[in-house]
Design a protein around this motif. Structure first.
Motif, PDB file in Angstrom:
ATOM      1  N   LYS A 177       0.831  -1.210   0.000  1.00 33.42           N
ATOM      2  CA  LYS A 177       0.000   0.000   0.000  1.00 33.42           C
ATOM      3  C   LYS A 177       0.863   1.257   0.000  1.00 33.42           C
ATOM      4  O   LYS A 177       0.613   2.189  -0.780  1.00 33.42           O
ATOM      5  N   LYS A 178       1.896   1.282   0.855  1.00 29.65           N
ATOM      6  CA  LYS A 178       2.746   2.478   0.880  1.00 29.65           C
ATOM      7  C   LYS A 178       3.511   2.611  -0.435  1.00 29.65           C
ATOM      8  O   LYS A 178       3.661   3.723  -0.960  1.00 29.65           O
ATOM      9  N   TYR A 179       3.977   1.497  -0.956  1.00 32.79           N
ATOM     10  CA  TYR A 179       4.695   1.521  -2.230  1.00 32.79           C
ATOM     11  C   TYR A 179       3.827   2.141  -3.325  1.00 32.79           C
ATOM     12  O   TYR A 179       4.272   3.018  -4.071  1.00 32.79           O
ATOM     13  N   LYS A 180       2.582   1.708  -3.402  1.00 32.93           N
ATOM     14  CA  LYS A 180       1.677   2.231  -4.426  1.00 32.93           C
ATOM     15  C   LYS A 180       1.328   3.698  -4.162  1.00 32.93           C
ATOM     16  O   LYS A 180       1.240   4.502  -5.100  1.00 32.93           O
ATOM     17  N   LEU A 181       1.137   4.039  -2.895  1.00 30.91           N
ATOM     18  CA  LEU A 181       0.827   5.426  -2.558  1.00 30.91           C
ATOM     19  C   LEU A 181       2.000   6.347  -2.906  1.00 30.91           C
ATOM     20  O   LEU A 181       1.803   7.452  -3.437  1.00 30.91           O
ATOM     21  N   GLU A 388      -5.503  22.283  -9.415  1.00 32.77           N
ATOM     22  CA  GLU A 388      -6.264  22.177  -8.173  1.00 32.77           C
ATOM     23  C   GLU A 388      -6.532  20.712  -7.832  1.00 32.77           C
ATOM     24  O   GLU A 388      -6.430  20.297  -6.668  1.00 32.77           O
ATOM     25  N   GLU A 389      -6.875  19.927  -8.877  1.00 30.60           N
ATOM     26  CA  GLU A 389      -7.118  18.498  -8.658  1.00 30.60           C
ATOM     27  C   GLU A 389      -5.846  17.801  -8.197  1.00 30.60           C
ATOM     28  O   GLU A 389      -5.888  16.927  -7.320  1.00 30.60           O
ATOM     29  N   TYR A 390      -4.699  18.178  -8.810  1.00 30.59           N
ATOM     30  CA  TYR A 390      -3.425  17.587  -8.395  1.00 30.59           C
ATOM     31  C   TYR A 390      -3.129  17.927  -6.935  1.00 30.59           C
ATOM     32  O   TYR A 390      -2.677  17.084  -6.152  1.00 30.59           O
ATOM     33  N   LYS A 391      -3.379  19.192  -6.574  1.00 28.48           N
ATOM     34  CA  LYS A 391      -3.140  19.607  -5.190  1.00 28.48           C
ATOM     35  C   LYS A 391      -3.998  18.798  -4.222  1.00 28.48           C
ATOM     36  O   LYS A 391      -3.521  18.318  -3.190  1.00 28.48           O
ATOM     37  N   ILE A 392      -5.262  18.673  -4.594  1.00 24.93           N
ATOM     38  CA  ILE A 392      -6.179  17.906  -3.733  1.00 24.93           C
ATOM     39  C   ILE A 392      -5.727  16.455  -3.646  1.00 24.93           C
ATOM     40  O   ILE A 392      -5.693  15.854  -2.554  1.00 24.93           O
ATOM     41  N   LYS A 393      -5.358  15.884  -4.818  1.00 22.63           N
ATOM     42  CA  LYS A 393      -4.922  14.490  -4.859  1.00 22.63           C
ATOM     43  C   LYS A 393      -3.681  14.290  -4.016  1.00 22.63           C
ATOM     44  O   LYS A 393      -3.579  13.300  -3.263  1.00 22.63           O
ATOM     45  N   ILE A 394      -2.729  15.191  -4.131  1.00 23.76           N
ATOM     46  CA  ILE A 394      -1.490  15.092  -3.348  1.00 23.76           C
ATOM     47  C   ILE A 394      -1.790  15.126  -1.857  1.00 23.76           C
ATOM     48  O   ILE A 394      -1.244  14.333  -1.075  1.00 23.76           O
ATOM     49  N   GLU A 395      -2.675  16.032  -1.451  1.00 28.31           N
ATOM     50  CA  GLU A 395      -3.022  16.122  -0.031  1.00 28.31           C
ATOM     51  C   GLU A 395      -3.758  14.868   0.446  1.00 28.31           C
ATOM     52  O   GLU A 395      -3.545  14.389   1.555  1.00 28.31           O
ATOM     53  N   GLU A 396      -4.625  14.332  -0.436  1.00 28.87           N
ATOM     54  CA  GLU A 396      -5.338  13.103  -0.076  1.00 28.87           C
ATOM     55  C   GLU A 396      -4.374  11.935   0.086  1.00 28.87           C
ATOM     56  O   GLU A 396      -4.518  11.130   1.021  1.00 28.87           O
ATOM     57  N   SER A 402      -0.378   9.048   6.014  1.00 28.96           N
ATOM     58  CA  SER A 402      -0.397   9.224   7.468  1.00 28.96           C
ATOM     59  C   SER A 402      -1.299   8.183   8.122  1.00 28.96           C
ATOM     60  O   SER A 402      -0.960   7.617   9.171  1.00 28.96           O
ATOM     61  N   ARG A 403      -2.437   7.936   7.474  1.00 29.05           N
ATOM     62  CA  ARG A 403      -3.339   6.916   8.021  1.00 29.05           C
ATOM     63  C   ARG A 403      -2.698   5.534   7.978  1.00 29.05           C
ATOM     64  O   ARG A 403      -2.832   4.739   8.928  1.00 29.05           O
ATOM     65  N   GLN A 404      -1.971   5.272   6.911  1.00 29.25           N
ATOM     66  CA  GLN A 404      -1.280   3.991   6.795  1.00 29.25           C
ATOM     67  C   GLN A 404      -0.155   3.864   7.819  1.00 29.25           C
ATOM     68  O   GLN A 404       0.143   2.757   8.284  1.00 29.25           O
ATOM     69  N   ASN A 405       0.472   4.984   8.176  1.00 30.94           N
ATOM     70  CA  ASN A 405       1.475   4.955   9.246  1.00 30.94           C
ATOM     71  C   ASN A 405       0.845   4.450  10.543  1.00 30.94           C
ATOM     72  O   ASN A 405       1.440   3.632  11.268  1.00 30.94           O
ATOM     73  N   ILE A 406      -0.351   4.932  10.798  1.00 34.24           N
ATOM     74  CA  ILE A 406      -1.062   4.512  12.014  1.00 34.24           C
ATOM     75  C   ILE A 406      -1.418   3.033  11.922  1.00 34.24           C
ATOM     76  O   ILE A 406      -1.279   2.277  12.907  1.00 34.24           O
ATOM     77  N   GLU A 407      -1.873   2.601  10.717  1.00 38.63           N
ATOM     78  CA  GLU A 407      -2.217   1.187  10.533  1.00 38.63           C
ATOM     79  C   GLU A 407      -0.995   0.305  10.756  1.00 38.63           C
ATOM     80  O   GLU A 407      -1.099  -0.779  11.354  1.00 38.63           O
ATOM     81  N   ALA A 408       0.164   0.746  10.273  1.00 44.37           N
ATOM     82  CA  ALA A 408       1.394  -0.028  10.438  1.00 44.37           C
ATOM     83  C   ALA A 408       1.787  -0.108  11.913  1.00 44.37           C
ATOM     84  O   ALA A 408       2.221  -1.164  12.392  1.00 44.37           O
TER      85      ALA A 408
END
Length: 590
Positions: A177-181, A388-396, A402-408
């Motif tokens: 998941k992190k690799y793909k992200l 704008e879409e790229y900015k939103i996508k990057i932030e998402e 960050s959520r995956q860090n918590i999952e790990a």
């Protein structure tokens, strides 16, 4: 999975029968150990070739030298997975096909089947394959012994962690998941950087594309103005003909105006001439001379009178002629002025006709310009929206990272016992070999940095800079993968003789005793090749009874340089089976 036997279709081949449990020793020795002959060597008798042949029978990439130099050879590997027995046969002349229990299948089908039977993967994960995983239990290359966590030299850091982590009990999907992200984040950021490089966008901005709102408004104003002009535009099909006629009228009018000016100048000159006074009368001349006491004769006086009369007559005729010229010029001027007025009216009529109208060509130019402005506006707004879409996508993506860090972190917390087991197995080996004074273990933590790795995996041994300690680290790490039994059914570990070359004989003897007991107690196989001199050095370190039981009784094959027949293949041949192509990513990962 256990190895039973490696064989070939040639009588000269030295069949390798592996012990069903415990240690299986493959020994390379010189025929005359006391010989000083430099040609007498442990190398090229076939110890490392056994490893390559096992991989060959387990679906590795084809080897060109096998096809060229062993074209009529076929190798067979007998093995077991759980209680199921398999025989895999692969011909050097046809390496794309494998006969498994006499059923022909492609290499991909074969390795896929072995993957499903040997490794516990709930769903397919890219770069996690049978070939990549089995290489953790039988290191395939010389370069595989450079580092404890490097099994395939050309493997990417991500694939390396994915496979190592999977066998340490880590969730491969978290790693994937992190690799793909991270890949998605890098791709999105790269696309975002490409936007300002577009030629149209660069025509709007010197530096900052994100300030495009002003340019967008200006373009819209130009478009609105142009649309209004086009809406009220009247096309005159004869526009250029009328314009040409108007230009000719203008030229003719100007020519007449110049002529009228010339006539007026001529008339003015005539007026000046008409105002000219005649010469002094003769009587006035006589009076002047009489006053001066000068007396003219009657004859002279008569001549003066005649001259005066002639001069008066001449002047009168000249006056009549000038008056006649003036009359003629006036008439011509009146005619020209009339023509000028007529031409002016015609020209005004033409201009009034053209007023509010235009040529089709000009109309088309406005249409083209409008389309150009509209295209630029569309592209500008599209890119601004895209940014704008790229900015939103990057932030998402960053939020998901960050959520995956918590999952790990949660995963490590809930699987603390499994992670502790890795540490204990690794540490116990090191303590057996060096004593408890050496701090050691396998540490696993969450990598919340910018790398593609989900976890940080570190195997540590105090003072591990030496070659001997490095080899012990390799053994301890591999032993941990085997003994921890995370996600696999592999019950063997195979090491090449180069593992032992740098380890002190005291640690080697301890290693063999540890492995002998653990493999027999846990129904495991430890297969290792060794040069004779290393085994000889163990005689001074081990009790003879233990040496006989652990070493001598574990030997399954001896290969020597006594003759070509005493080598693995029963002949001497140079084979290049370790090259860049072979060390590439395993087949299923391509």
């Amino acid at each position: 999975m256990k190895l039973i036997k490696l064989s070939a279709n040639k009588e000269g081949f030295k069949t390798v029968n592996f012990n069903p449990k415990g240690i299986s020793l493959i020994v390379g020795q010189r025929f005359n150990e006391n010989s000083q002959d430099k040609q007498s060597t442990y190398n090229s008798v076939g110890k490392s070739l056994i490893i390559t042949l096992i991989h060959f029978c387990l679906g590795s990439k084809s080897i060109q030298d096998f096809e060229d130099k062993l074209n009529d050879w076929e190798f067979s590997l007998e093995f077991m997975i759980d209680d199921e027995r398999f025989v895999a046969r692969r011909a050097c002349a046809d390496p794309k096909t494998i006969l498994l229990n006499d059923n022909a299948m492609s290499v991909a089908e074969y390795t896929s089947l072995l993957m499903s039977k040997t490794f516990l993967v709930s769903e397919k994960v890219k770069f996690l394959s049978f070939r990549s995983l089995i290489s953790r239990f039988i290191r395939p290359y010389k370069g595989s012994y450079n580092s404890y966590d490097t099994y395939i030299p050309l493997e990417t850091p991500y694939a390396q962690q994915l496979n190592n982590g999977f066998l340490l009990g880590l969730d491969p999907h978290l790693i994937d998941k992190k690799y793909k992200l991270k890949q998605e984040l890098e791709n999105t950021e790269q696309l975002k950087r490409k936007v300002p490089k577009d030629p149209i966008i660069k025509s709007f901005f010197d530096k900052d594309i994100e300030s495009g709102a002003i340019q967008s408004v200006e373009l819209k104003d130009k478009i609105d103005h142009l649309r209004a002009n086009i809406e009220h535009y009247k096309i005159a099909n004869d526009y250029y003909q009328v314009l040409k006629e108007a230009d000719k009228l203008k030229f003719d009018k100007r020519r007449l105006e110049l002529k009228a000016t010339a006539l007026r100048n001529a008339m003015a000159q005539i007026e000046k001439s008409l105002d000219w006074q005649p010469d002094i009368p003769s009587q006035a001349i006589i009076s002047m001379y009489e006053e001066a006491k000068v007396h003219f004769s009657d004859l002279i006086k008569k001549s003066l009178s005649e001259v005066e009369e002639f001069n008066v007559s001449l002047i009168e005729n000249r006056r009549k002629r000038l008056q006649s010229d003036r009359t003629n010029l006036y008439k011509e001027l009146i005619s020209i002025e009339s023509s000028i007025e007529r031409l002016g009216a015609q020209m005004e009529e033409k201009l009034q006709y053209l007023d509010g109208r235009g040529a089709l060509e000009d109309y088309n130019k406005m249409i083209t310009q409008l389309k150009d402005f509209e295209f630029k506006l569309h592209k500008l707004e599209s890119y601004r929206k895209l940014l704008e879409e790229y900015k939103i996508k990057i932030e998402e993506i960053k939020q998901e990272l960050s959520r995956q860090n918590i999952e790990a972190l949660k995963f490590l917390h809930t699987h603390e016992e499994e992670m502790k087991l890795n540490l204990i197995i690794f540490r116990n080996v090191v303590h057996e070999l060096y004593g408890e004074f050496k701090k050691s273990g396998i540490e696993i933590s969450v990598d919340d940095g910018q790398s593609q790795n989900r976890f940080v995996i570190k195997a540590k041994i105090d003072d591990d800079s030496g070659d001997g300690v490095g080899s012990v680290k390799i053994f301890s790490f591999d032993w941990t993968l085997l003994r921890a039994k995370h996600n696999h059914k592999v019950k063997f570990l195979f090491h090449d003789s180069r593992l032992l070359s740098e380890i002190d004989s005291r640690q080697v003897s301890t290693l063999f005793e540890l492995v002998h007991k653990a493999t027999n107690d846990n129904d495991l196989q430890y297969i290792i090749s060794s040069n004779q001199y290393i085994l000889d050095s163990l005689k001074n370190e081990m009790d003879p009874i233990i040496f006989n039981k652990v070493i001598d009784e574990s030997i399954v094959l001896r290969l020597t340089d006594e003759s070509d027949n005493s080598r693995l293949l029963g002949m001497k041949i140079d084979l290049n089976y370790e090259n860049a192509k072979q060390m590439a990513v395993p087949q299923e990962q391509e």
